[in-house]
Design an enzyme around this catalytic site. Sequence first.
Site, PDB file in Angstrom:
ATOM      1  N   HIS A   1       1.925   3.499  -9.028  1.00  0.00           N
ATOM      2  CA  HIS A   1       1.702   2.063  -9.279  1.00  0.00           C
ATOM      3  C   HIS A   1       2.840   1.486 -10.128  1.00  0.00           C
ATOM      4  CE1 HIS A   1      -2.112   2.260  -7.360  1.00  0.00           C
ATOM      5  NE2 HIS A   1      -2.727   2.939  -8.310  1.00  0.00           N
TER       6      HIS A   1
ATOM      7  N   ASP B   1       0.823  -1.216   0.000  1.00  0.00           N
ATOM      8  CA  ASP B   1       0.000   0.000   0.000  1.00  0.00           C
ATOM      9  C   ASP B   1       0.857   1.266   0.000  1.00  0.00           C
ATOM     10  OD1 ASP B   1      -2.407   1.400   0.007  1.00  0.00           O
ATOM     11  OD2 ASP B   1      -2.530   1.447   2.195  1.00  0.00           O
TER      12      ASP B   1
ATOM     13  N   LEU C   1      10.004 -21.238  -4.887  1.00  0.00           N
ATOM     14  CA  LEU C   1       9.172 -20.292  -4.125  1.00  0.00           C
ATOM     15  C   LEU C   1       7.800 -20.291  -4.788  1.00  0.00           C
ATOM     16  CD1 LEU C   1       8.826 -17.718  -2.150  1.00  0.00           C
ATOM     17  CD2 LEU C   1       9.361 -16.366  -4.177  1.00  0.00           C
TER      18      LEU C   1
HETATM   19  C1  IPE Z   1      -5.319  -2.612   0.093  1.00  0.00           C
HETATM   20  O1  IPE Z   1      -5.034  -1.267  -0.052  1.00  0.00           O
HETATM   21  C2  IPE Z   1      -5.306  -3.309  -1.228  1.00  0.00           C
HETATM   22  C3  IPE Z   1      -4.004  -3.424  -1.898  1.00  0.00           C
HETATM   23  C4  IPE Z   1      -2.860  -2.978  -1.450  1.00  0.00           C
HETATM   24  C5  IPE Z   1      -4.031  -4.124  -3.146  1.00  0.00           C
HETATM   25  P1  IPE Z   1      -6.182  -0.172  -0.180  1.00  0.00           P
HETATM   26  O2  IPE Z   1      -5.490   1.116  -0.419  1.00  0.00           O
HETATM   27  O3  IPE Z   1      -7.181  -0.578  -1.175  1.00  0.00           O
HETATM   28  O4  IPE Z   1      -6.852  -0.195   1.265  1.00  0.00           O
HETATM   29  P2  IPE Z   1      -7.814   0.864   1.947  1.00  0.00           P
HETATM   30  O5  IPE Z   1      -8.878   1.174   0.965  1.00  0.00           O
HETATM   31  O6  IPE Z   1      -6.998   2.067   2.261  1.00  0.00           O
HETATM   32  O7  IPE Z   1      -8.295   0.183   3.180  1.00  0.00           O
HETATM   33  C1  IPE Z   2      -1.763   0.270  -3.227  1.00  0.00           C
HETATM   34  O1  IPE Z   2      -1.530   1.638  -3.296  1.00  0.00           O
HETATM   35  C2  IPE Z   2      -2.028  -0.335  -4.582  1.00  0.00           C
HETATM   36  C3  IPE Z   2      -3.413  -0.736  -4.810  1.00  0.00           C
HETATM   37  C4  IPE Z   2      -4.390  -0.650  -3.933  1.00  0.00           C
HETATM   38  C5  IPE Z   2      -3.716  -1.258  -6.105  1.00  0.00           C
HETATM   39  P1  IPE Z   2      -2.717   2.679  -3.237  1.00  0.00           P
HETATM   40  O2  IPE Z   2      -3.138   2.980  -4.627  1.00  0.00           O
HETATM   41  O3  IPE Z   2      -3.798   2.240  -2.339  1.00  0.00           O
HETATM   42  O4  IPE Z   2      -1.960   3.941  -2.629  1.00  0.00           O
HETATM   43  P2  IPE Z   2      -2.528   4.958  -1.561  1.00  0.00           P
HETATM   44  O5  IPE Z   2      -2.979   4.158  -0.385  1.00  0.00           O
HETATM   45  O6  IPE Z   2      -3.639   5.684  -2.220  1.00  0.00           O
HETATM   46  O7  IPE Z   2      -1.359   5.812  -1.259  1.00  0.00           O
HETATM   47 MG    MG Z   3      -4.130   2.494  -0.355  1.00  0.00          MG
END
Ligand code: IPE
Ligand code: IPE
Ligand code: MG
Length: 245
Positions: free
Chosen positions: A36, A19, A130
Site C-alpha cells: 500500500h 488493485d 484537473l
Molecule cells: C477494489 O479492489 C477496491 C480498491 C482498489 C480500492 P479489491 O481488492 O477490494 O477488490 P476485490 O475484493 O478483489 O473484488
Molecule cells: C488495492 O490493493 C488497494 C486496496 C484495496 C485498498 P489490494 O490490497 O486489494 O491488493 P491485492 O488485490 O490483495 O493484491
Molecule cells: Mg485487491
Amino acid sequence: MPEQSDHTQIPRHVAIVMDGNGRWARQRGRPRTYGHKVGSSKVHDIVEESKELGIEVLTLFAFSSENWKRPKSEVNFLMELMIQMLKKEIRKLEAKGVQLRFIGQRELLPEKLLKVIADSEARTRNNNALILQIAASYGGQWDITRAARVLAEKVAGGELLPEQIDEKTFAAELAFSDLPDADLFIRTGGELRISNFLLWQAAYAEFYFTDVLWPDFSVDEYHNALRHFSGRQRRFGQTGEQVSG
Ligand code: IPE
Ligand code: IPE
Ligand code: MG
C-alpha cells in the site's frame, strides 16, 4: 512527455481501480501494508500526467465500501496512509491547480481523515487544471441507493412526482453529478471485475484491464491504456456507420 501525440482521443474522465498492492508485497515477502505504501507513491506521477494530457477528471478508487471488512490493522493503516499522503501532497496539488474532491460514505471515515479532507477540499475548490476525485469508503451501490433515498424523500415531501424520476433527475442526485461520466475505466492487478466502483457512471466507459500490479503501474503503462482508448470506436448504441459517417 512520452508518446503524447499517439493519443488522438483523450478521455475527459479516467477512473482507476488501483488493485494489486497486497500481492505485489507478498511476492517480495513483505507485509501487505508495504504494498500500500509503495502503491500510494505511484499516484503522484499519474496525477501529474493526467493534468499534462488535459484530462479533466481523474477518479481513483482508494478504499471500497467492502474494504471495511479487511483486518482492522490493515484498515487503520490505509486510513493513516491517506492522511499522510494528503498532508504531504496538498501543497503541491494546490500550487498545480488540482481540485481535490472526495466521494464516498464520509460518516464512516475517521475524524482525523475528515479534517484533512475538509481542509484539502477547501484549499483547492477554485482550482481547475484537473479534478482529482478520491473514492474512499465508496461503493457504486451506496451511491445509487443514496440517490434513490433522496428522491424518495422529495416525493414524500411533495417536491417531486414519481413520474418525474427519469435518468436525468436520478443522475442529478448521484456523486459528482456535475462532472462527465467515466470515459476510460482502468483496473490494474489482473482481476476482471468492477468491485462496486462506478456503476451508473461507467455505463458507457471503455474498460482497460491489465495484469500489472498497482505498485508497478507507470506512466508508460498509463499511456498503453490511453492508446487503447484512443483506438476504440464509441458508438453509444448507434451503428458504426452513424458514428463515423
Ligand atoms: C477494489 O479492489 C477496491 C480498491 C482498489 C480500492 P479489491 O481488492 O477490494 O477488490 P476485490 O475484493 O478483489 O473484488
Ligand atoms: C488495492 O490493493 C488497494 C486496496 C484495496 C485498498 P489490494 O490490497 O486489494 O491488493 P491485492 O488485490 O490483495 O493484491
Ligand atoms: Mg485487491
